[in-house]
Every structure is written in C-alpha cells, then in structure tokens.
Design a protein around this motif. Structure first.
Motif, PDB file in Angstrom:
ATOM      1  N   LEU A 122      19.608  13.614   1.444  1.00 43.73           N
ATOM      2  CA  LEU A 122      19.785  13.435   0.007  1.00 43.73           C
ATOM      3  C   LEU A 122      18.531  12.888  -0.675  1.00 43.73           C
ATOM      4  N   LEU A 123      17.898  11.883  -0.069  1.00 44.34           N
ATOM      5  CA  LEU A 123      16.728  11.253  -0.690  1.00 44.34           C
ATOM      6  C   LEU A 123      15.409  11.876  -0.250  1.00 44.34           C
ATOM      7  N   ASN A 124      15.436  12.721   0.773  1.00 41.26           N
ATOM      8  CA  ASN A 124      14.224  13.393   1.269  1.00 41.26           C
ATOM      9  C   ASN A 124      13.104  12.422   1.613  1.00 41.26           C
ATOM     10  N   LEU A 125      13.461  11.277   2.200  1.00 42.11           N
ATOM     11  CA  LEU A 125      12.444  10.306   2.587  1.00 42.11           C
ATOM     12  C   LEU A 125      11.801  10.730   3.905  1.00 42.11           C
ATOM     13  N   PRO A 126      10.502  10.471   4.048  1.00 45.56           N
ATOM     14  CA  PRO A 126       9.799  10.883   5.277  1.00 45.56           C
ATOM     15  C   PRO A 126      10.105   9.955   6.451  1.00 45.56           C
ATOM     16  N   ILE A 127      11.350   9.947   6.877  1.00 45.11           N
ATOM     17  CA  ILE A 127      11.778   9.118   7.987  1.00 45.11           C
ATOM     18  C   ILE A 127      12.185  10.028   9.143  1.00 45.11           C
ATOM     19  N   PRO A 128      11.587   9.860  10.313  1.00 42.87           N
ATOM     20  CA  PRO A 128      12.010  10.684  11.459  1.00 42.87           C
ATOM     21  C   PRO A 128      13.448  10.378  11.827  1.00 42.87           C
ATOM     22  N   VAL A 129      14.263  11.401  11.910  1.00 37.40           N
ATOM     23  CA  VAL A 129      15.690  11.184  12.133  1.00 37.40           C
ATOM     24  C   VAL A 129      16.144  11.589  13.526  1.00 37.40           C
ATOM     25  N   PHE A 130      15.354  12.377  14.248  1.00 41.11           N
ATOM     26  CA  PHE A 130      15.767  12.754  15.597  1.00 41.11           C
ATOM     27  C   PHE A 130      14.532  13.112  16.405  1.00 41.11           C
ATOM     28  N   PRO A 131      14.590  13.002  17.724  1.00 39.09           N
ATOM     29  CA  PRO A 131      13.451  13.404  18.561  1.00 39.09           C
ATOM     30  C   PRO A 131      13.163  14.888  18.412  1.00 39.09           C
ATOM     31  N   GLN A 132      11.896  15.229  18.363  1.00 41.17           N
ATOM     32  CA  GLN A 132      11.528  16.630  18.205  1.00 41.17           C
ATOM     33  C   GLN A 132      12.007  17.474  19.377  1.00 41.17           C
ATOM     34  N   ALA A 133      12.218  16.865  20.527  1.00 46.72           N
ATOM     35  CA  ALA A 133      12.694  17.618  21.687  1.00 46.72           C
ATOM     36  C   ALA A 133      14.081  18.207  21.453  1.00 46.72           C
ATOM     37  N   LEU A 134      14.849  17.608  20.539  1.00 44.06           N
ATOM     38  CA  LEU A 134      16.177  18.128  20.262  1.00 44.06           C
ATOM     39  C   LEU A 134      16.145  19.416  19.459  1.00 44.06           C
ATOM     40  N   ALA A 135      15.019  19.695  18.805  1.00 45.09           N
ATOM     41  CA  ALA A 135      14.952  20.903  17.981  1.00 45.09           C
ATOM     42  C   ALA A 135      15.181  22.156  18.808  1.00 45.09           C
ATOM     43  N   GLY A 136      14.787  22.160  20.073  1.00 38.94           N
ATOM     44  CA  GLY A 136      14.968  23.324  20.924  1.00 38.94           C
ATOM     45  C   GLY A 136      16.402  23.574  21.325  1.00 38.94           C
ATOM     46  N   ASP A 171       0.817  -1.227   0.000  1.00 36.80           N
ATOM     47  CA  ASP A 171       0.000   0.000   0.000  1.00 36.80           C
ATOM     48  C   ASP A 171       0.845   1.270   0.000  1.00 36.80           C
ATOM     49  N   LEU A 172       2.158   1.142  -0.028  1.00 38.86           N
ATOM     50  CA  LEU A 172       3.020   2.321  -0.016  1.00 38.86           C
ATOM     51  C   LEU A 172       3.339   2.774  -1.427  1.00 38.86           C
ATOM     52  N   ASP A 173       3.553   4.065  -1.566  1.00 43.77           N
ATOM     53  CA  ASP A 173       3.868   4.644  -2.870  1.00 43.77           C
ATOM     54  C   ASP A 173       5.339   4.441  -3.183  1.00 43.77           C
ATOM     55  N   GLN A 174       5.629   3.933  -4.375  1.00 43.37           N
ATOM     56  CA  GLN A 174       7.009   3.694  -4.769  1.00 43.37           C
ATOM     57  C   GLN A 174       7.677   4.954  -5.283  1.00 43.37           C
ATOM     58  N   GLY A 175       6.936   5.802  -5.974  1.00 40.01           N
ATOM     59  CA  GLY A 175       7.512   7.016  -6.514  1.00 40.01           C
ATOM     60  C   GLY A 175       8.386   6.749  -7.724  1.00 40.01           C
ATOM     61  N   THR A 176       9.267   7.698  -8.022  1.00 45.92           N
ATOM     62  CA  THR A 176      10.191   7.586  -9.142  1.00 45.92           C
ATOM     63  C   THR A 176      11.613   7.807  -8.641  1.00 45.92           C
ATOM     64  N   LEU A 177      12.581   7.667  -9.561  1.00 44.43           N
ATOM     65  CA  LEU A 177      13.970   7.884  -9.167  1.00 44.43           C
ATOM     66  C   LEU A 177      14.224   9.341  -8.798  1.00 44.43           C
ATOM     67  N   ASN A 178      13.470  10.258  -9.395  1.00 42.00           N
ATOM     68  CA  ASN A 178      13.625  11.674  -9.056  1.00 42.00           C
ATOM     69  C   ASN A 178      12.913  12.042  -7.764  1.00 42.00           C
ATOM     70  N   ALA A 179      11.843  11.352  -7.460  1.00 41.35           N
ATOM     71  CA  ALA A 179      11.093  11.598  -6.226  1.00 41.35           C
ATOM     72  C   ALA A 179      10.730  10.241  -5.620  1.00 41.35           C
ATOM     73  N   MET A 180      11.657   9.683  -4.861  1.00 41.25           N
ATOM     74  CA  MET A 180      11.464   8.350  -4.311  1.00 41.25           C
ATOM     75  C   MET A 180      10.390   8.343  -3.235  1.00 41.25           C
ATOM     76  N   GLY A 181       9.535   7.325  -3.296  1.00 41.61           N
ATOM     77  CA  GLY A 181       8.534   7.131  -2.274  1.00 41.61           C
ATOM     78  C   GLY A 181       9.036   6.214  -1.175  1.00 41.61           C
ATOM     79  N   PRO A 182       8.241   6.040  -0.121  1.00 40.91           N
ATOM     80  CA  PRO A 182       8.685   5.208   1.006  1.00 40.91           C
ATOM     81  C   PRO A 182       8.847   3.733   0.655  1.00 40.91           C
ATOM     82  N   ALA A 183       8.239   3.279  -0.454  1.00 44.27           N
ATOM     83  CA  ALA A 183       8.336   1.861  -0.809  1.00 44.27           C
ATOM     84  C   ALA A 183       9.464   1.558  -1.787  1.00 44.27           C
TER      85      ALA A 183
END
Length: 222
Positions: free
Chosen positions: A161-175, A42-54
C-alpha cells in the motif's frame, strides 16, 4: 464506614517532583525521540502521496517526544509512584529483538560473519518472538499467532500500500513462484500464507486450557 489513619497511605515524595516514575519515563522517551530524529536526519521524508523512508519513523519519533513532554509535566503536577527496582529481563529481550530485526532484514556483514538479508518475512516474526519474552507471562503459542498475524499486515501495509523500499522476503523465495508474477504478487502470496498459518495455529491450539493459577498460599489467605 472506613477510617483512614494518618500515614497509612504511600508516602508522598518530597520536593517539586511528585511522580518520579513519570519523570524517568518522560526523560527516556525524549532521549529515544531525539535519537530517532538524529538517525533519520539524512533520509527523505517525502509527501503523503509519495512517502519517503523517513516519514513514519520521524513522525513516530515526534509523537514519542510529545508523550515524553506530557509525562514530564505530569511528574510535577500529579502524584505518582516512586521509582522501583528495575529488572534486566525486559530491556535485554527488547534490545535483543531490535538488534535481531536490524541484522536480518537487510543482511549484515562483520568480518567473516555474514547474515543474509531475510526481509520482513523472517525478521518480523523473529523480533516479535524475542521481544515477547520480555515479560515472564509470555506464552509461545500467543507469540507465534501474533507474529504470523502482525507480520503479514506490515508486509501489505509497507510493501504494497505505501510502496516503501523495505525488503519483505528473501530473494531466494522468488524462484518458488511463477516467473511471470510481479514482486507485489509474491508479497501478497507470502502474506496470505503467513496469515493462513497463523489462523491454523490458533484453531489447532485453542482447545488447550491454560494452567490454573493458584492465588492462595498454604495458610488459606488470598
């Protein structure tokens, strides 16, 4: 000149299956590939220019499936090792690492149990440390250096680089960073800090000698 006596080698398996280990490995890889393809259906694959999560997991699953098919073919055409006794240590730690990664990267809630989303910054090293102990030869120093080196690479690759929607750090660190910094700037700063920490651990511990391994028994035989 050496003489090979009949029956001195390992016994060849009977029947069409010539490499039972290859057969079992191929079936496992095919099962993992099928499971990954089903979970990403059910995940979108996207293209090589705009990769999806799948994109990455789907093509990785296809590669794993092709490897499984190759093992199955070799099981019938090439002699291999028989099945041996299995140890539970490897599967337990590997599965534990996967579960730890899954419940910490985006958070998990099950009744009163609530685990906050820690992002790849925490879930990546945690999975590497747990999974590394699947082998009895694991050394904590090596696993720490690997986790502090591989995680920043994955953060920059997937989040920057790939702009994938993956959380990379806890939001608490933003402060902890200047308010005018973008999310990618915070990501790069966290990756740089982890990489420097990994280098520091390597330099601080490289002088320590490994424990010598005794390869002889008391009879003097190797």
């Amino acid at each position: 000149m050496s003489i090979v006596h009949e029956g001195s080698g390992p016994p060849r398996p009977r029947g069409p299956i010539r490499a039972p280990q290859s057969l079992a490995g191929g079936l496992v890889l095919l099962a993992l590939s099928a499971l990954a393809l089903w979970l990403t259906r059910d995940l979108d694959q996207g293209t090589l220019n705009a990769m999806g999560p799948a994109m990455l997991p789907r093509w990785l699953a296809i590669g794993v499936g092709l490897s499984g098919l190759a093992l199955l073919a070799f099981a019938f055409i090439k002699d291999g090792d028989p099945l041996e006794r299995w140890s539970l240590r490897g599967p337990v730690f590997v599965i534990g690492a996967i579960l730890a990664f899954a419940v910490t990267i985006r958070g998990y809630a099950f009744g009163p149990l609530v685990i906050p989303g820690l992002g790849l910054l925490v879930s990546g090293p945690l999975a590497i440390l747990i999974g590394g102990f699947a082998t009895p030869e694991a050394r904590l120093r090596d696993l720490v250096i690997l986790s502090l080196s591989l995680t920043p690479f994955c953060m920059v690759l997937f989040g920057d680089l790939l702009n994938l929607p993956i959380p990379v750090f806890p939001q608490a660190l933003a402060g902890l960073f200047p308010a005018d910094w973008s999310q990618k700037a915070v990501l790069r700063a966290c990756a740089a800090i982890m990489a420097v920490a990994g280098l520091a651990v390597f330099l601080a511990t490289r002088g320590r000698s490994r424990k010598p391994v005794d390869v002889t028994d008391h009879s003097g035989r190797i």
